[in-house]
Design a protein around this motif. Structure first.
Motif, PDB file in Angstrom:
ATOM      1  N   TYR A   1       0.813  -1.217   0.000  1.00 35.58           N
ATOM      2  CA  TYR A   1       0.000   0.000   0.000  1.00 35.58           C
ATOM      3  C   TYR A   1       0.843   1.262   0.000  1.00 35.58           C
ATOM      4  O   TYR A   1       0.504   2.241  -0.654  1.00 35.58           O
ATOM      5  N   THR A   2       1.933   1.266   0.757  1.00 35.46           N
ATOM      6  CA  THR A   2       2.745   2.480   0.889  1.00 35.46           C
ATOM      7  C   THR A   2       4.125   2.346   0.277  1.00 35.46           C
ATOM      8  O   THR A   2       4.883   3.305   0.261  1.00 35.46           O
ATOM      9  N   GLY A   3       4.497   1.178  -0.180  1.00 41.24           N
ATOM     10  CA  GLY A   3       5.833   0.961  -0.742  1.00 41.24           C
ATOM     11  C   GLY A   3       6.839   0.687   0.371  1.00 41.24           C
ATOM     12  O   GLY A   3       6.510   0.134   1.412  1.00 41.24           O
ATOM     13  N   ILE A   4       8.063   1.109   0.141  1.00 40.55           N
ATOM     14  CA  ILE A   4       9.121   0.911   1.137  1.00 40.55           C
ATOM     15  C   ILE A   4       8.859   1.867   2.290  1.00 40.55           C
ATOM     16  O   ILE A   4       8.827   3.079   2.112  1.00 40.55           O
ATOM     17  N   ASN A   5       8.667   1.307   3.482  1.00 38.95           N
ATOM     18  CA  ASN A   5       8.390   2.179   4.625  1.00 38.95           C
ATOM     19  C   ASN A   5       9.370   2.000   5.774  1.00 38.95           C
ATOM     20  O   ASN A   5       9.192   2.602   6.817  1.00 38.95           O
ATOM     21  N   GLN A   6      10.397   1.181   5.567  1.00 41.65           N
ATOM     22  CA  GLN A   6      11.459   1.110   6.573  1.00 41.65           C
ATOM     23  C   GLN A   6      12.746   0.684   5.890  1.00 41.65           C
ATOM     24  O   GLN A   6      12.797  -0.347   5.214  1.00 41.65           O
ATOM     25  N   ILE A   7      13.778   1.500   6.074  1.00 39.12           N
ATOM     26  CA  ILE A   7      15.105   1.175   5.574  1.00 39.12           C
ATOM     27  C   ILE A   7      16.067   1.190   6.753  1.00 39.12           C
ATOM     28  O   ILE A   7      15.773   1.757   7.805  1.00 39.12           O
ATOM     29  N   GLY A   8      17.203   0.560   6.575  1.00 33.61           N
ATOM     30  CA  GLY A   8      18.190   0.517   7.649  1.00 33.61           C
ATOM     31  C   GLY A   8      19.452  -0.176   7.183  1.00 33.61           C
ATOM     32  O   GLY A   8      19.690  -0.344   5.986  1.00 33.61           O
ATOM     33  N   SER A   9      20.238  -0.605   8.168  1.00 35.41           N
ATOM     34  CA  SER A   9      21.503  -1.267   7.877  1.00 35.41           C
ATOM     35  C   SER A   9      21.475  -2.692   8.419  1.00 35.41           C
ATOM     36  O   SER A   9      20.496  -3.127   9.030  1.00 35.41           O
ATOM     37  N   VAL A  10      22.571  -3.386   8.215  1.00 38.75           N
ATOM     38  CA  VAL A  10      22.686  -4.739   8.739  1.00 38.75           C
ATOM     39  C   VAL A  10      22.630  -4.728  10.264  1.00 38.75           C
ATOM     40  O   VAL A  10      22.093  -5.652  10.879  1.00 38.75           O
ATOM     41  N   VAL A  11      23.131  -3.677  10.868  1.00 33.37           N
ATOM     42  CA  VAL A  11      23.100  -3.562  12.331  1.00 33.37           C
ATOM     43  C   VAL A  11      21.660  -3.535  12.829  1.00 33.37           C
ATOM     44  O   VAL A  11      21.328  -4.170  13.837  1.00 33.37           O
ATOM     45  N   ASN A  12      20.779  -2.819  12.123  1.00 35.55           N
ATOM     46  CA  ASN A  12      19.366  -2.809  12.494  1.00 35.55           C
ATOM     47  C   ASN A  12      18.761  -4.199  12.376  1.00 35.55           C
ATOM     48  O   ASN A  12      17.952  -4.613  13.220  1.00 35.55           O
TER      49      ASN A  12
END
Length: 113
Positions: free
Chosen positions: A46-57
């Protein structure tokens, strides 16, 4: 030794849960640690990509899962003598949650590879 035999069922279930989470974290680290751009951690149709981060996350999610397995194991071992059914149910639900986290890690890895 007697306690190991007495709780062998719970030890096996929680052991598999820990192995699933540790394997997911290790595979994620090996496959994604060289990627420098942000990783897609959650996608919604519905909203597409809504969380990005790194490998640490991503490894933080695995660490949170390991804490959850540890706390549930302590509760299940305390329940084992009083209510065996609830201890087994808690252990199996923890295993189910670990399997879902493993599947989620594999999905994140496939999207970002």
């Amino acid at each position: 030794m007697n306690a190991l035999l007495r709780y062998r069922r719970l030890i096996a279930i929680f052991g598999v849960s820990v192995v699933l989470l540790a394997a997911a974290a290790a595979i994620a680290w090996v496959r994604l640690h060289a990627i420098r751009e942000p990783l897609v951690l959650h996608y919604s149709p519905y909203t597409g990509i809504n969380q990005i981060g790194s490998v640490v996350n991503l490894l933080g999610v695995a660490a949170t899962g390991l804490v959850l397995v540890g706390v549930n194991a302590l509760i299940a071992f305390a329940l084992e003598d009083r209510e065996r059914l609830w201890a087994d149910l808690l252990a199996l639900m923890t295993l189910f949650l670990s399997a879902l986290l493993f599947i989620a890690f594999m999905a994140i890895i496939s999207v970002n590879s």
